[in-house]
Motif scaffolding. Structure first.
Motif, PDB file in Angstrom:
ATOM      1  N   ILE A  26     -51.704  16.880 -46.559  1.00 46.51           N
ATOM      2  CA  ILE A  26     -52.009  16.096 -45.362  1.00 46.51           C
ATOM      3  C   ILE A  26     -51.521  16.850 -44.131  1.00 46.51           C
ATOM      4  O   ILE A  26     -50.337  17.172 -44.008  1.00 46.51           O
ATOM      5  CB  ILE A  26     -51.371  14.700 -45.440  1.00 46.51           C
ATOM      6  N   TYR A  27     -52.460  17.140 -43.244  1.00 45.49           N
ATOM      7  CA  TYR A  27     -52.137  17.881 -42.029  1.00 45.49           C
ATOM      8  C   TYR A  27     -52.955  17.314 -40.875  1.00 45.49           C
ATOM      9  O   TYR A  27     -54.165  17.100 -41.003  1.00 45.49           O
ATOM     10  CB  TYR A  27     -52.448  19.372 -42.218  1.00 45.49           C
ATOM     11  N   GLN A  28     -52.267  17.041 -39.766  1.00 41.40           N
ATOM     12  CA  GLN A  28     -52.898  16.470 -38.575  1.00 41.40           C
ATOM     13  C   GLN A  28     -53.710  15.221 -38.923  1.00 41.40           C
ATOM     14  O   GLN A  28     -54.881  15.075 -38.547  1.00 41.40           O
ATOM     15  CB  GLN A  28     -53.772  17.524 -37.878  1.00 41.40           C
ATOM     16  N   GLN A  37     -33.960  24.421 -39.957  1.00 41.39           N
ATOM     17  CA  GLN A  37     -34.769  23.506 -39.159  1.00 41.39           C
ATOM     18  C   GLN A  37     -36.252  23.656 -39.494  1.00 41.39           C
ATOM     19  O   GLN A  37     -36.976  22.665 -39.612  1.00 41.39           O
ATOM     20  CB  GLN A  37     -34.541  23.754 -37.666  1.00 41.39           C
ATOM     21  N   ALA A  38     -36.697  24.890 -39.668  1.00 43.33           N
ATOM     22  CA  ALA A  38     -38.099  25.127 -40.031  1.00 43.33           C
ATOM     23  C   ALA A  38     -38.422  24.496 -41.379  1.00 43.33           C
ATOM     24  O   ALA A  38     -39.487  23.895 -41.566  1.00 43.33           O
ATOM     25  CB  ALA A  38     -38.379  26.628 -40.067  1.00 43.33           C
ATOM     26  N   TYR A  39     -37.487  24.611 -42.314  1.00 43.24           N
ATOM     27  CA  TYR A  39     -37.678  24.043 -43.649  1.00 43.24           C
ATOM     28  C   TYR A  39     -37.676  22.518 -43.593  1.00 43.24           C
ATOM     29  O   TYR A  39     -38.528  21.859 -44.202  1.00 43.24           O
ATOM     30  CB  TYR A  39     -36.574  24.546 -44.574  1.00 43.24           C
ATOM     31  N   THR A  40     -36.728  21.944 -42.860  1.00 50.60           N
ATOM     32  CA  THR A  40     -36.605  20.490 -42.762  1.00 50.60           C
ATOM     33  C   THR A  40     -37.831  19.865 -42.106  1.00 50.60           C
ATOM     34  O   THR A  40     -38.288  18.790 -42.511  1.00 50.60           O
ATOM     35  CB  THR A  40     -35.339  20.112 -41.966  1.00 50.60           C
ATOM     36  N   LEU A  41     -38.384  20.528 -41.100  1.00 52.52           N
ATOM     37  CA  LEU A  41     -39.560  20.013 -40.393  1.00 52.52           C
ATOM     38  C   LEU A  41     -40.862  20.264 -41.159  1.00 52.52           C
ATOM     39  O   LEU A  41     -41.942  19.915 -40.678  1.00 52.52           O
ATOM     40  CB  LEU A  41     -39.652  20.651 -39.004  1.00 52.52           C
ATOM     41  N   ASN A  42     -40.753  20.895 -42.325  1.00 49.30           N
ATOM     42  CA  ASN A  42     -41.917  21.194 -43.175  1.00 49.30           C
ATOM     43  C   ASN A  42     -42.878  22.184 -42.524  1.00 49.30           C
ATOM     44  O   ASN A  42     -44.055  22.263 -42.883  1.00 49.30           O
ATOM     45  CB  ASN A  42     -42.670  19.905 -43.536  1.00 49.30           C
ATOM     46  N   LEU A  43     -42.376  22.955 -41.570  1.00 50.84           N
ATOM     47  CA  LEU A  43     -43.241  23.886 -40.852  1.00 50.84           C
ATOM     48  C   LEU A  43     -43.636  25.088 -41.702  1.00 50.84           C
ATOM     49  O   LEU A  43     -44.700  25.678 -41.486  1.00 50.84           O
ATOM     50  CB  LEU A  43     -42.546  24.361 -39.567  1.00 50.84           C
ATOM     51  N   LEU A  44     -42.798  25.452 -42.665  1.00 49.93           N
ATOM     52  CA  LEU A  44     -43.133  26.587 -43.529  1.00 49.93           C
ATOM     53  C   LEU A  44     -44.385  26.281 -44.355  1.00 49.93           C
ATOM     54  O   LEU A  44     -45.302  27.104 -44.451  1.00 49.93           O
ATOM     55  CB  LEU A  44     -41.955  26.910 -44.452  1.00 49.93           C
TER      56      LEU A  44
END
Length: 588
Positions: A111-113, A427-434
């Motif tokens: 699920i994205y956007q 932070q990148a990992y927590t925000l699921n940005l990876l």
């Protein structure tokens, strides 16, 4: 004769006496107690009486069925952390992973956007047969728009899954041709593989990743072994990291493949459950194959049964970190309405007699759940000396010391890999940005990426695309402030996670696992142990500068050495549980 004493009036007199007694009893009960709680105090079923009183006298209307559903889990919490209640509507979902399949349309999605993106179409599944492709967007389900803030993983699962042979209509947007398409799909069985990877790590080392112990695990495991055998493997790594367990039977059957006849694998015992021993049948095809088992803090239950059997029988080397510590056996009990009780009826014990269940306080679920966090606070994930167990010491067949009461402690400790960890990466990992970046990059460059079917080719291609710089721009546009120094320090971590997700999106899960294992410390240690020929445990004893070591199979030498140095050695294997226990006590 007095008429009142005539035999025909005796029943009437008795009846009047009983009625009068009841009236007097009720008067005094209400007078002194003031309510009906006195009835409960003399009842053998207070809970049932309580529900009747609530239903009869509570100030407001009560949905009794809903009250019971909420009360059941609370009651079971007072027993132990693993006795649970599953409502009728959740039973099927709770059993899905263990059945090895589910009824659905056969896609993996992301699920994205606020929209559902198809990441992969499962081979042979219903979606593949109608023409759904990776990269498609689901924008409508059964003639209703499905896009926006209400789109979630849970709601998508519920809509896409359904009874076998039932139909679902999907409206798809396909970016490659910029068109909307409509597909009618008939739901069918979709397999859930519990063996998620099986490949040759090098010319002689086989690797099998077991994700859970389900109904189909053993057959999948045998197929993986046969495939590795055809490729000429001489040693095996079984990866149980992150495997939370499942059914007991496949764990026992897997252990049988590596153990000689009449070796104890595990036994169970409870207050109303007599001791039951599970032993090897001697028909395993890989009894002499060098073996290494990888575990971590998320290896639980059946994973601990398998690794405990291998460790206590000195059959292989356990590498990793202390396992979860679940040593309780649950029996599923079905209710008439379809709901299910999973009640703890026994504990399981490894061959040496230890129970690996970690301590718990009845009713204190929070403390139990926080155990893994407490391990981190104590430094256990990083230092072997920080491992704390509450159980006593036991002995393996060779006499090596092992401990109960808190999981399986590995023979070789591997700390968590935190090299390059920075707040920027966290932070990148927590925000699921990876994961989001990996999907966006894969989706945008799918045509080019799909041309590289070989793992090495794909990795070499990604190395030339300046992926890290592209992620930094993506992160900054999604609320992650760019930090160049931390980006450089965490370069290897970023590369490992992003590449792994891209490989998973474009190729498959096995390829992603294979890539991740290339730099995994536990995997590298396991390969080294196999290459050194030291997968079979040895018993060592230091006296001054002299170290004595012998192989498990050198029985005559071991027996002589045990007499000289007074080392424990188990020369006999008893099929009688009582004799087996007595031998352990005698030689300890």
């Amino acid at each position: 004769m007095n008429r009142i004493t005539s035999p025909r009036f005796i029943p009437l007199v008795l009846s009047l006496g009983i009625v009068l007694g009841i009236l007097i009893g009720n008067f005094y009960a209400n007078h002194y107690a003031g309510n009906r709680l006195s009835i409960i105090n003399t009842s053998s079923n207070k809970l049932n009486d309580l529900l009747h009183i609530i239903d009869d006298q509570y100030v407001d209307p009560v949905n009794m069925s809903d009250l019971v559903e909420k009360a059941m889990p609370q009651i079971l919490k007072e027993l132990d952390p693993h006795s649970t209640y599953v409502s009728a509507k959740d039973v099927e979902a709770s059993m899905q992973d263990l059945k090895g399949s589910f009824s659905g349309i056969g896609i993996q999605f992301f699920i994205y956007q606020d929209s559902v993106r198809v990441v992969r179409v499962i081979n042979g599944g219903p979606s593949e047969s109608v023409g759904i492709k990776a990269g498609d967007r689901i924008i409508g389900i059964n003639k209703k728009a499905y896009i926006g803030k209400n789109v979630s993983i849970d709601s998508t699962y519920k809509l896409l899954k359904g009874p076998k042979d039932s139909k679902i209509e999907l409206e798809i947007y396909r970016p490659a041709i910029q068109k909307k398409l409509t597909f009618s799909i008939t739901r069918n069985d979709v397999p859930i593989n519990s063996v998620t990877a099986a490949y040759m790590a090098d010319e002689t080392t086989g690797y099998i990743k077991v994700n859970s112990f389900a109904e189909t695990t053993y057959s999948e495991f045998l197929a993986a072994l046969a495939n590795l055998h055809r490729q000429g493997f001489k040693g095996l790594i079984i990866d149980l990291r992150g495997n939370l367990g499942g059914y007991l039977d496949p764990a026992i059957r897997m252990a049988m493949e590596f153990l000689p006849k009449d070796r104890l694998i595990v036994y169970t015992q409870g207050r109303r459950s007599p001791r039951q021993d599970y032993k090897s049948d001697g028909r395993g095809a890989y009894q002499n194959l060098p073996l290494v088992v990888l575990v971590d803090e998320a290896s639980a239950s059946a994973s601990e049964i398998f690794s405990g059997a291998i460790q206590d029988n000195d059959r292989g080397t356990i590498i990793g970190r202390r396992t979860f510590g679940k040593g309780l056996v649950q029996e599923p009990i079905q209710f008439a309405d379809g709901s299910m009780l999973r009640l703890t009826i026994a504990r399981y014990y490894t061959p040496s007699g230890r129970c690996v269940q970690k301590p718990y306080s009845q009713g204190d679920e929070e403390q139990y759940e926080n155990d893994l966090f407490l391990r981190a606070e104590h430094g256990e994930y990083f230092y072997k000396d920080s491992i704390k167990t509450s159980g006593k010491a036991y002995k393996t067949r060779l006499g090596r010391k092992v401990f109960g009461g808190g999981g399986i402690i590995p023979d070789i400790f591997i700390p968590r890999d935190t090299i390059g960890m920075t707040p920027y990466f966290k932070q990148a990992y927590t925000l699921n940005l990876l994961q989001e970046f990996a999907y966006v990059y894969s989706d945008k460059n799918r045509k080019e990426l799909m041309q590289h079917q070989n793992l090495n080719e794909l990795v070499n291609y990604l190395d030339k695309q300046n992926i890290l710089e592209q992620f930094a721009w993506f992160g900054s546009s999604n609320g992650l402030k760019r930090r160049n120094l931390m980006l450089k320090k965490s370069q290897k971590l970023f590369t490992r996670f992003i590449y792994g997700n891209i490989i998973d999106n474009i190729m498959d899960e096995q390829s992603a696992i294979q890539y991740d294992n290339l730099s995994d410390p536990a995997m590298l240690e396991a390969i080294k142990i196999l290459h050194q020929g030291s997968a079979f445990p040895k018993l060592t004893r230091t006296e001054g500068k002299f170290i004595l070591g012998f192989q498990q199979t050198d029985k005559h030498i071991a027996l002589i050495c045990s007499r000289i140095f007074k080392l424990p050695y188990y020369a006999t294997e008893s099929t009688n549980p009582k004799n087996y226990k007595r031998n352990i006590q005698k030689n300890a």
